[in-house]
Each structure stands twice: as structure tokens, then as C-alpha cells.
Write a protein that holds these residues in place. Structure first.
Motif, PDB file in Angstrom:
ATOM      1  N   GLU A   1      -1.075 -23.548  27.921  1.00  0.00           N
ATOM      2  CA  GLU A   1      -1.027 -23.163  26.533  1.00  0.00           C
ATOM      3  C   GLU A   1      -2.282 -22.536  26.098  1.00  0.00           C
ATOM      4  OE1 GLU A   1      -0.068 -26.846  24.428  1.00  0.00           O
ATOM      5  OE2 GLU A   1       1.964 -26.676  24.834  1.00  0.00           O
ATOM      6  N   GLN A   2      -3.262 -22.881  26.762  1.00  0.00           N
ATOM      7  CA  GLN A   2      -4.687 -22.131  26.202  1.00  0.00           C
ATOM      8  C   GLN A   2      -4.578 -20.847  26.906  1.00  0.00           C
ATOM      9  OE1 GLN A   2      -7.394 -25.398  27.229  1.00  0.00           O
ATOM     10  NE2 GLN A   2      -6.864 -26.418  25.227  1.00  0.00           N
ATOM     11  N   ASN A   3      -3.800 -20.541  28.005  1.00  0.00           N
ATOM     12  CA  ASN A   3      -4.037 -19.198  28.669  1.00  0.00           C
ATOM     13  C   ASN A   3      -2.861 -18.688  28.893  1.00  0.00           C
ATOM     14  OD1 ASN A   3      -7.104 -19.422  29.905  1.00  0.00           O
ATOM     15  ND2 ASN A   3      -6.149 -21.665  29.951  1.00  0.00           N
ATOM     16  N   LEU A   4      -2.162 -18.108  27.578  1.00  0.00           N
ATOM     17  CA  LEU A   4      -1.026 -17.477  27.833  1.00  0.00           C
ATOM     18  C   LEU A   4      -1.237 -15.964  27.786  1.00  0.00           C
ATOM     19  CD1 LEU A   4       0.800 -19.273  24.894  1.00  0.00           C
ATOM     20  CD2 LEU A   4       0.936 -19.696  27.195  1.00  0.00           C
ATOM     21  N   GLU A   5      -2.323 -15.387  27.423  1.00  0.00           N
ATOM     22  CA  GLU A   5      -2.582 -13.945  27.573  1.00  0.00           C
ATOM     23  C   GLU A   5      -2.966 -13.502  29.173  1.00  0.00           C
ATOM     24  OE1 GLU A   5      -4.959 -10.593  25.234  1.00  0.00           O
ATOM     25  OE2 GLU A   5      -5.159 -12.523  24.321  1.00  0.00           O
ATOM     26  N   GLU A   6      -3.625 -14.386  29.566  1.00  0.00           N
ATOM     27  CA  GLU A   6      -4.128 -14.009  31.009  1.00  0.00           C
ATOM     28  C   GLU A   6      -3.740 -15.302  31.963  1.00  0.00           C
ATOM     29  OE1 GLU A   6      -8.098 -13.314  31.307  1.00  0.00           O
ATOM     30  OE2 GLU A   6      -8.342 -11.595  29.920  1.00  0.00           O
ATOM     31  N   PRO A   7      -2.290 -15.412  32.298  1.00  0.00           N
ATOM     32  CA  PRO A   7      -1.661 -16.622  33.090  1.00  0.00           C
ATOM     33  C   PRO A   7      -2.620 -16.872  34.224  1.00  0.00           C
ATOM     34  CG  PRO A   7      -0.053 -15.070  32.326  1.00  0.00           C
ATOM     35  CD  PRO A   7      -1.457 -14.257  32.157  1.00  0.00           C
ATOM     36  N   ILE A   8      -2.723 -18.287  34.664  1.00  0.00           N
ATOM     37  CA  ILE A   8      -3.265 -18.775  35.852  1.00  0.00           C
ATOM     38  C   ILE A   8      -2.093 -19.075  36.816  1.00  0.00           C
ATOM     39  CG2 ILE A   8      -4.707 -20.312  36.547  1.00  0.00           C
ATOM     40  CD1 ILE A   8      -5.771 -20.808  33.733  1.00  0.00           C
ATOM     41  N   SER A   9      -2.195 -18.720  38.038  1.00  0.00           N
ATOM     42  CA  SER A   9      -1.716 -18.999  38.964  1.00  0.00           C
ATOM     43  C   SER A   9      -1.291 -20.475  39.472  1.00  0.00           C
ATOM     44  CB  SER A   9      -2.024 -18.150  40.379  1.00  0.00           C
ATOM     45  OG  SER A   9      -3.052 -19.064  40.995  1.00  0.00           O
ATOM     46  N   PRO A  10      -0.119 -20.734  39.879  1.00  0.00           N
ATOM     47  CA  PRO A  10       0.090 -22.311  40.176  1.00  0.00           C
ATOM     48  C   PRO A  10      -0.687 -22.831  41.216  1.00  0.00           C
ATOM     49  CG  PRO A  10       2.139 -20.980  40.177  1.00  0.00           C
ATOM     50  CD  PRO A  10       1.126 -20.035  39.905  1.00  0.00           C
ATOM     51  N   ALA A  11      -1.378 -22.126  42.049  1.00  0.00           N
ATOM     52  CA  ALA A  11      -2.489 -22.473  42.927  1.00  0.00           C
ATOM     53  C   ALA A  11      -3.707 -22.984  42.201  1.00  0.00           C
ATOM     54  CB  ALA A  11      -2.643 -21.507  44.093  1.00  0.00           C
TER      55      ALA A  11
ATOM     56  N   CYS B   1       0.860 -11.667  25.478  1.00  0.00           N
ATOM     57  CA  CYS B   1       1.342 -12.745  26.246  1.00  0.00           C
ATOM     58  C   CYS B   1       1.505 -12.589  27.896  1.00  0.00           C
ATOM     59  CB  CYS B   1       3.210 -12.963  25.637  1.00  0.00           C
ATOM     60  SG  CYS B   1       3.064 -13.071  23.923  1.00  0.00           S
ATOM     61  N   GLY B   2       0.444 -11.754  28.224  1.00  0.00           N
ATOM     62  CA  GLY B   2       0.520 -11.924  29.805  1.00  0.00           C
ATOM     63  C   GLY B   2       1.217 -10.903  30.567  1.00  0.00           C
TER      64      GLY B   2
END
Length: 332
Positions: A234-244, A299-300
Motif C-alpha cells: 500500500e505504501q509503494n503503489l507508484e513503484e511496485p516491489i517485486s514478490p521476491a 499507479c506503477g
């Protein structure tokens, strides 16, 4: 005459007056939760501590979001310097924020009047420039669009904020918490407590409380690592973080994270993350005039075509049609 339930000290001879400005399609709940504590404060104290009137553009009548029509007492007239203006917002706040209303608010602000915004009306105050450099709040559904449009406002997730002579609330029952604070400041905690008792309101919130439920309560799952990952998302919607990387941040393997999401949320981490981003995108499309490309970037989504494809798969319409339908609805 009915005996007062609480004795209060005299503060001036005139009741403190609230001007409730009811915007088109305002939310009845936030208005009712603001006006009822004032009425009850008068009743339990046995004195007219507060008075109130309703106002609006044209001074005739206005409909709230559930269809009930209210007859107004006043047009947008000049008010007393000791009065408190409360703008009551609701749905389609952009359309309800007219040029006449903005000019009136700016004029009253220059005269030093205290001005507040209930529910979505923080948007109206911000459009008038009354929240520049100040702390404020607004309903959680409008936070994304507000942050994009008003960078000079220090937006919080509090249930209400009082910053000098500017007041904002998150909507709904947050109006009760705000009014209990005002009553306590004006006439003491005992009276505010008596009002809360009359309202059967046992959990009074302060400006330090946030408006949304905790993540475990919201998703119906109490798993600390799952909650932690969702908070990071929720805090990183503009730059999504990978599942890993998400898995690493909470000391899990990627496979463990995948199993966690499948077990409790019946979807993959990637899918859940995508839904969060698309929800933000829809809010921005409906509540701002940002271009579809800029919404996608916020939104990334680096590819507009990929954004459109994902949006259509989830909402069964394209971002452009969503924006067009909203524009048509507001112009009616």
C-alpha cells in the motif's frame, strides 16, 4: 424547566453559532454527527451553549446523497467573526465546489472566520487555498486524488485535524469526535463526556487516531507477516516491489509468500498488488482531471496499453471510457 445534567461555566452571553453549508449531494451521516452533539450539549447543560443554521448557494434547498431534501436557512451571506463555518461535503465534491462558493470562503477566511470541512469538503477548502501549509485530512477514498492535486497541504490519515482556525474531518462518525473535542475545549471534559454518554459513544477518538481499520481487521486475517507485506504494498503503489523483495523484507521465501497469499486471500501476491494499484487508478480517474497516461504512471504502469488491458480485465471497461462516463455524469 428540566434540570441540567451537567453544570458548565459561563463563557460569554451568546451561544457559539455554527453555519453548516450543505453542498449538493452532501453526506447526511457526517452532518448529523456534527449537529447532534451540539443539540445534546445544550440539553444536558440546560443552556443554549450552541446555535446553528444551514446555508448554501441560493439559500433555497439542497439534496443530500441519499435523496433527502433540506430547506436552507441562508444563502452564502457574510457571517459573524465568532461564527464557525462547516462545509458539508459528500459525493461529486468537485462539481459541488463552485466558483461562488470558493470566492465566499476566501472572503470569510480573510475576515478571520474559523472554517471547517466535513467528509470530502477538505477538497473544497484546499481548492480555496485555505489549507496551504496546514495539516488536514479527508475521507480515505479521496486521499490518493487529494495528494496528487494539493502538494502544499500536509495530508494526514487522522479522523480529524484542527490546525489553527482550519478544521477537517474524514467523514462519517469522525464528526462526533471533532465536536466532542470542541465541546471539551469550550466547556470542559465533563460536559463532553456527558454528551458522549447520551450518544452511546463509548470509544472517543482523538486527532491521533487514524480513520481506516487496521489491515488485519480489513482483510479478516490476523497474520503478522501477511499484514506487513500488504502495508508495504500500500505504501509503494507508484513503484511496485517485486514478490521476491517483498518476501525478503519479511524473512520469507518467495514460495512461502505465495502460499501465504493463496491460503488467506485466495490470490497470488502479484494479483493482490495489481488490484491495489487498479483501485488507486480508478479513484484518480473518477476524482481528478489527470490524464489517463499520468494516472497509469502514478499507479506503477509504465505502458498505457498494459494499464488499459489490466483495467479492462478487472473493471470490464477501459480507463478512457471510465473517464468519459464520469465527465458526462458531472456535466448533467
Amino acid at each position: 424547566m428540566e434540570e441540567p445534567l451537567v453544570e458548565v461555566a459561563t463563557v460569554g452571553n451568546r451561544p457559539r453559532r455554527f453555519i453548516f453549508v450543505l453542498l449538493d449531494q452532501f453526506t447526511m451521516l457526517s452532518f448529523a454527527c456534527a449537529i447532534e452533539p451540539l443539540r445534546i450539549a445544550n440539553r444536558v447543560s440546560g443552556r443554549d451553549l450552541y446555535s446553528w443554521v444551514t446555508a448554501g448557494e441560493g439559500g433555497d434547498s439542497v439534496s443530500c446523497s441519499n435523496g433527502v431534501i433540506f430547506t436552507l436557512d441562508l444563502d452564502l451571506d457574510e457571517v459573524g467573526r465568532e461564527d464557525v463555518i462547516m462545509i458539508c461535503g459528500g459525493i461529486d465534491i468537485q462539481a459541488a465546489t463552485t466558483r461562488k462558493l470558493l470566492n465566499w470562503l476566501r472572503r470569510e477566511a480573510r475576515r478571520g472566520v474559523t472554517i471547517g470541512g466535513l467528509c470530502t469538503a477538505g477538497y473544497t477548502l484546499a481548492r480555496a487555498g485555505l489549507l496551504d501549509g496546514k495539516r488536514a485530512t479527508i475521507h480515505w477514498e479521496n486521499q490518493d486524488s487529494f495528494l496528487e492535486e494539493f502538494e502544499e497541504v500536509m495530508l494526514t490519515k487522522s479522523v480529524f485535524v484542527v490546525d489553527g482556525n482550519r478544521i477537517t474531518t474524514a467523514g462519517g462518525t469522525a464528526s462526533i469526535d471533532l465536536m466532542l473535542k470542541i465541546i471539551a475545549d469550550d466547556h470542559g471534559e465533563e460536559l463532553a463526556g456527558a454528551v458522549a454518554d447520551q450518544l452511546i459513544y463509548s470509544s472517543i477518538r482523538t486527532d491521533q487516531d487514524t480513520q481506516r481499520l487496521s489491515i488485519p481487521t480489513r482483510i479478516g486475517v490476523r497474520h503478522p507477516k501477511l499484514s506487513q507485506v500488504i502495508q508495504i504494498m500500500e505504501q509503494n503503489l507508484e513503484e511496485p516491489i517485486s514478490p521476491a523483495l517483498l518476501a525478503r523484507d519479511v524473512s520469507l521465501s518467495t514460495r512461502q509468500l505465495e502460499r501465504l497469499f493463496r491460503r488467506y486471500l485466495n490470490r497470488s501476491p502479484k494479483r493482490y498488488y495489481m488490484e491495489l494499484r487498479l483501485q488507486k487508478a480508478r479513484n484518480l480517474l473518477l476524482q481528478t482531471d489527470m490524464s489517463v497516461i499520468n494516472v497509469a504512471l502514478a499507479c506503477g504502469f509504465t505502458s498505457p496499453s498494459h494499464f488499459s488491458k489490466c483495467y479492462r480485465a478487472h473493471y470490464h471497461t477501459t480507463p478512457y471510457r471510465e473517464r468519459g462516463a464520469q465527465a458526462s455524469r458531472l456535466s448533467v
